[in-house]
Motif scaffolding. Structure first.
Motif, PDB file in Angstrom:
ATOM      1  N   MET A  17      -8.689  -8.319   1.326  1.00 34.76           N
ATOM      2  CA  MET A  17      -7.331  -8.819   1.521  1.00 34.76           C
ATOM      3  C   MET A  17      -6.812  -8.536   2.931  1.00 34.76           C
ATOM      4  SD  MET A  17      -6.099 -10.772  -0.675  1.00 34.76           S
ATOM      5  CE  MET A  17      -7.720 -11.447  -0.912  1.00 34.76           C
ATOM      6  N   SER A  38      -7.908   3.522   5.138  1.00 35.24           N
ATOM      7  CA  SER A  38      -7.998   4.819   4.466  1.00 35.24           C
ATOM      8  C   SER A  38      -8.462   5.924   5.412  1.00 35.24           C
ATOM      9  CB  SER A  38      -8.919   4.722   3.254  1.00 35.24           C
ATOM     10  OG  SER A  38     -10.050   3.975   3.556  1.00 35.24           O
ATOM     11  N   ASN A  77      -4.681  -0.818  -6.048  1.00 33.76           N
ATOM     12  CA  ASN A  77      -3.433  -0.932  -6.813  1.00 33.76           C
ATOM     13  C   ASN A  77      -2.606   0.356  -6.898  1.00 33.76           C
ATOM     14  OD1 ASN A  77      -4.771  -3.304  -7.249  1.00 33.76           O
ATOM     15  ND2 ASN A  77      -5.190  -2.958  -9.424  1.00 33.76           N
ATOM     16  N   HIS A  80      -0.132   1.161  -4.082  1.00 36.30           N
ATOM     17  CA  HIS A  80       0.907   0.204  -3.665  1.00 36.30           C
ATOM     18  C   HIS A  80       2.316   0.800  -3.668  1.00 36.30           C
ATOM     19  CE1 HIS A  80      -1.730  -3.513  -4.941  1.00 36.30           C
ATOM     20  NE2 HIS A  80      -2.206  -2.864  -3.895  1.00 36.30           N
ATOM     21  N   LYS A  98      -0.768  -7.744  -5.367  1.00 34.64           N
ATOM     22  CA  LYS A  98      -0.646  -7.626  -6.819  1.00 34.64           C
ATOM     23  C   LYS A  98      -1.778  -6.772  -7.332  1.00 34.64           C
ATOM     24  CE  LYS A  98      -3.880  -9.384  -8.171  1.00 34.64           C
ATOM     25  NZ  LYS A  98      -5.341  -9.266  -7.898  1.00 34.64           N
ATOM     26  N   TRP A 168     -13.684  -0.043  -7.127  1.00 33.80           N
ATOM     27  CA  TRP A 168     -12.551   0.845  -7.416  1.00 33.80           C
ATOM     28  C   TRP A 168     -11.708   0.309  -8.572  1.00 33.80           C
ATOM     29  CZ3 TRP A 168      -8.045  -1.717  -7.105  1.00 33.80           C
ATOM     30  CH2 TRP A 168      -7.919  -2.781  -6.187  1.00 33.80           C
ATOM     31  N   ARG A 169     -11.694  -1.030  -8.790  1.00 31.12           N
ATOM     32  CA  ARG A 169     -10.863  -1.610  -9.852  1.00 31.12           C
ATOM     33  C   ARG A 169     -11.281  -1.106 -11.239  1.00 31.12           C
ATOM     34  NH1 ARG A 169     -11.268  -5.319  -5.790  1.00 31.12           N
ATOM     35  NH2 ARG A 169      -9.666  -6.932  -5.498  1.00 31.12           N
ATOM     36  N   TYR A 309      -8.131 -22.127  -0.871  1.00 34.37           N
ATOM     37  CA  TYR A 309      -7.537 -20.802  -1.053  1.00 34.37           C
ATOM     38  C   TYR A 309      -6.889 -20.272   0.226  1.00 34.37           C
ATOM     39  CZ  TYR A 309      -7.498 -15.759  -2.122  1.00 34.37           C
ATOM     40  OH  TYR A 309      -7.135 -14.456  -2.308  1.00 34.37           O
TER      41      TYR A 309
HETATM   42  N1  LIG Z   1      -3.532 -12.137  -4.004  1.00 37.20           N
HETATM   43  C1  LIG Z   1      -4.836 -12.297  -4.147  1.00 37.20           C
HETATM   44  O1  LIG Z   1      -5.315 -13.434  -4.245  1.00 37.20           O
HETATM   45  C2  LIG Z   1      -5.732 -11.092  -4.150  1.00 37.20           C
HETATM   46  C3  LIG Z   1      -7.132 -11.259  -4.090  1.00 37.20           C
HETATM   47  C4  LIG Z   1      -7.924 -10.106  -4.056  1.00 37.20           C
HETATM   48  C5  LIG Z   1      -7.346  -8.850  -4.120  1.00 37.20           C
HETATM   49  N2  LIG Z   1      -5.998  -8.729  -4.213  1.00 37.20           N
HETATM   50  C6  LIG Z   1      -5.346  -7.384  -4.259  1.00 37.20           C
HETATM   51  O2  LIG Z   1      -5.421  -6.815  -2.950  1.00 37.20           O
HETATM   52  C7  LIG Z   1      -5.559  -5.404  -3.029  1.00 37.20           C
HETATM   53  C8  LIG Z   1      -6.765  -4.983  -2.189  1.00 37.20           C
HETATM   54  O3  LIG Z   1      -7.930  -5.583  -2.751  1.00 37.20           O
HETATM   55  P1  LIG Z   1      -9.229  -5.874  -1.848  1.00 37.20           P
HETATM   56  O4  LIG Z   1     -10.050  -6.814  -2.641  1.00 37.20           O
HETATM   57  O5  LIG Z   1      -8.831  -6.215  -0.454  1.00 37.20           O
HETATM   58  O6  LIG Z   1      -9.897  -4.415  -1.864  1.00 37.20           O
HETATM   59  P2  LIG Z   1     -10.960  -3.843  -0.850  1.00 37.20           P
HETATM   60  O7  LIG Z   1     -11.645  -2.728  -1.541  1.00 37.20           O
HETATM   61  O8  LIG Z   1     -11.790  -4.950  -0.262  1.00 37.20           O
HETATM   62  O9  LIG Z   1     -10.070  -3.257   0.346  1.00 37.20           O
HETATM   63  C9  LIG Z   1      -9.188  -2.183   0.170  1.00 37.20           C
HETATM   64  C10 LIG Z   1      -8.903  -1.549   1.534  1.00 37.20           C
HETATM   65  O10 LIG Z   1      -7.893  -0.551   1.385  1.00 37.20           O
HETATM   66  C11 LIG Z   1      -8.306   0.643   2.079  1.00 37.20           C
HETATM   67  N3  LIG Z   1      -7.648   1.784   1.431  1.00 37.20           N
HETATM   68  C12 LIG Z   1      -7.997   2.392   0.257  1.00 37.20           C
HETATM   69  N4  LIG Z   1      -7.109   3.365  -0.019  1.00 37.20           N
HETATM   70  C13 LIG Z   1      -6.198   3.380   0.985  1.00 37.20           C
HETATM   71  C14 LIG Z   1      -5.049   4.175   1.268  1.00 37.20           C
HETATM   72  N5  LIG Z   1      -4.650   5.140   0.438  1.00 37.20           N
HETATM   73  N6  LIG Z   1      -4.364   3.912   2.398  1.00 37.20           N
HETATM   74  C15 LIG Z   1      -4.754   2.959   3.250  1.00 37.20           C
HETATM   75  N7  LIG Z   1      -5.844   2.162   3.037  1.00 37.20           N
HETATM   76  C16 LIG Z   1      -6.545   2.377   1.899  1.00 37.20           C
HETATM   77  C17 LIG Z   1      -9.823   0.647   1.933  1.00 37.20           C
HETATM   78  O11 LIG Z   1     -10.434   1.467   2.907  1.00 37.20           O
HETATM   79  C18 LIG Z   1     -10.131  -0.855   2.138  1.00 37.20           C
HETATM   80  O12 LIG Z   1     -10.187  -1.162   3.515  1.00 37.20           O
HETATM   81  C19 LIG Z   1      -5.665  -5.069  -4.510  1.00 37.20           C
HETATM   82  O13 LIG Z   1      -4.430  -4.614  -4.974  1.00 37.20           O
HETATM   83  C20 LIG Z   1      -6.030  -6.399  -5.185  1.00 37.20           C
HETATM   84  O14 LIG Z   1      -5.525  -6.507  -6.499  1.00 37.20           O
HETATM   85  C21 LIG Z   1      -5.199  -9.824  -4.229  1.00 37.20           C
END
Ligand SMILES: NC(=O)c1ccc[n+]([C@@H]2O[C@H](COP(=O)([O-])OP(=O)(O)OC[C@H]3O[C@@H](n4cnc5c(N)ncnc54)[C@H](O)[C@@H]3O)[C@@H](O)[C@H]2O)c1
Length: 360
Positions: A17, A38, A77, A80, A98, A168-169, A309
């Motif tokens: 994201m 992170s 999640n 957030h 979300k 992680w999910r 998308y």
């Molecule tokens: N709206 C959409 O279409 C959509 C699609 C996919 C994911 N998401 C949501 O986006 C969020 C992220 O998902 P993703 O697929 O990008 O995950 P991901 O695992 O690809 O990326 C998560 C990132 O967050 C970082 N991170 C983890 N803990 C952290 C913290 N405490 N502080 C700062 N950074 C931190 C990680 O290092 C990583 O870079 C989730 O909540 C997911 O539900 C939304």
């Protein structure tokens, strides 16, 4: 005449994201100021990969950077709520992924905090921003579809098919008590309620865990969820969510039956909707000569130049930024919509546990 200055934004999270939000923010004309993740290393890598000029070793430094107007929260999640509260307290506008939070108590507190601070606070329910999803909403709103009788919805993926697949999910500590439903069912319900301009008032859910263990740990979050529901307007429907459906990659499908016509929207093929009739069913294309004003507003290239998308995401971010500039835009999902989603997720968990119908 001077141009309106670009919104200055920061990105938290350098994963899937983080990349998509950065691209959408650029497309919407933002000035990408900084990224944090992170760890310092992760932030540096993200800054290089995404060509963002500044990286911060901590999220607090990014949130407190006075050069930043709006923070995109793109992290797991369970992080957030705390991050969004910090951003709101620093006076920033927020886009928070979300599910907005891992409980409705948390998401409700965020709605109140954002309102008290007077900031724009939005959740990326981005499927609303496919032009033909708006077309479906417009046909239902103006009565073309007729009284709605029923909905069959599904959101199917296969990326967690095998027991060796992990993320992680899967952990309730990082993702929340619900996995498949919170992760993708949240989108499905938001889009359905948005299209229908109606809400689920009662549901009965069953969930399933297909692999007892992943990554050597016991799995506590569902791989699949099925529910039946009734809406405020008297619509009945079924929704199926799965992350273990072979061959299905990101198949969000809504099949809505009204008195005059059915409408089927499939986000993997968002350039047409099927309009089913007793006589004369058609595939309606994205085409400004045949679509509603809202569909046309979100349609940024002429028919025949496929949108998908990434374009929906860009449309979403553009509309949030316009809201920050004070424009009144229809259909921007706000924290209240994220809070609504948390309540639906909790109802699904409760019903799956007790077997009872749960009212919303
Ligand atoms: N709206 C959409 O279409 C959509 C699609 C996919 C994911 N998401 C949501 O986006 C969020 C992220 O998902 P993703 O697929 O990008 O995950 P991901 O695992 O690809 O990326 C998560 C990132 O967050 C970082 N991170 C983890 N803990 C952290 C913290 N405490 N502080 C700062 N950074 C931190 C990680 O290092 C990583 O870079 C989730 O909540 C997911 O539900 C939304």
């Amino acid at each position: 005449m001077a141009q309106t200055p670009a919104l200055r934004v920061g990105i938290i999270g350098g994963g899937f994201m983080g990349r998509v939000h950065t691209q959408a923010a650029r497309s919407a004309g933002a000035n990408l100021v900084a990224v944090a993740s992170s760890s310092a290393d992760g932030a540096k890598r993200a800054a290089e990969a995404l060509n963002i000029p500044t990286w911060y070793a901590t999220v607090d430094e990014l949130i407190n950077d006075p050069q930043i107007d709006l923070v995109h929260i793109c992290t797991p999640n369970a992080t957030h709520a705390a991050l969004a509260h910090k951003a709101i307290a620093a006076g920033k506008h927020v886009i928070c992924e979300k599910p907005l939070a891992v409980s409705s108590a948390e998401s409700g507190a965020l709605v109140e905090a954002a309102a008290a601070a007077g900031v724009v606070a939005s959740v990326p329910f981005i499927y609303r921003f496919h032009p033909l999803a708006r077309e479906a909403r417009a046909r239902i709103a103006d009565g073309t579809t007729g009284r709605i009788f029923s909905v069959r919805g599904s959101y199917l993926q296969d990326w967690l098919l095998e027991s060796v697949d992990d993320n992680w999910r899967v952990s309730s500590a990082a993702g929340g008590a619900s996995r498949a439903f919170a992760d993708i069912g949240s989108h499905l319900v938001d889009l359905m309620e948005f299209m229908l301009n109606d809400r689920i008032v009662s549901l009965n859910a069953v969930t399933n865990i297909v692999h007892a263990e992943r990554g050597g740990k016991k799995v506590e979050t569902e791989d699949e969820a099925v529910l039946i529901f009734k809406s405020a307007a008297g619509v009945i429907g079924t929704l199926m969510v799965s992350q273990v459906a072979p061959g299905r990659k990101n198949r969000l499908l809504l099949d809505i039956a009204g008195q005059a016509e059915s409408i089927e929207f499939n986000q993997e093929h968002p350039e047409t909707i099927w309009v089913g009739r007793r006589e004369g069913s058609i595939l309606l294309p994205r085409d400004d000569s045949q679509n509603s004003p809202e569909a046309n507003r979100l349609s940024t290239v002429p028919s025949g130049h496929p949108m998908g998308y990434v374009d929906a995401f860009a449309g979403y971010v553009r509309d949030v930024y316009a809201t920050v500039r004070g424009e009144a835009i229809d259909g921007v999902p706000m924290f209240a919509d994220g809070h609504r989603s948390s309540k639906v997720i909790e109802a699904v968990i409760e019903s799956a546990k007790t077997g009872a119908w749960v009212n919303l």
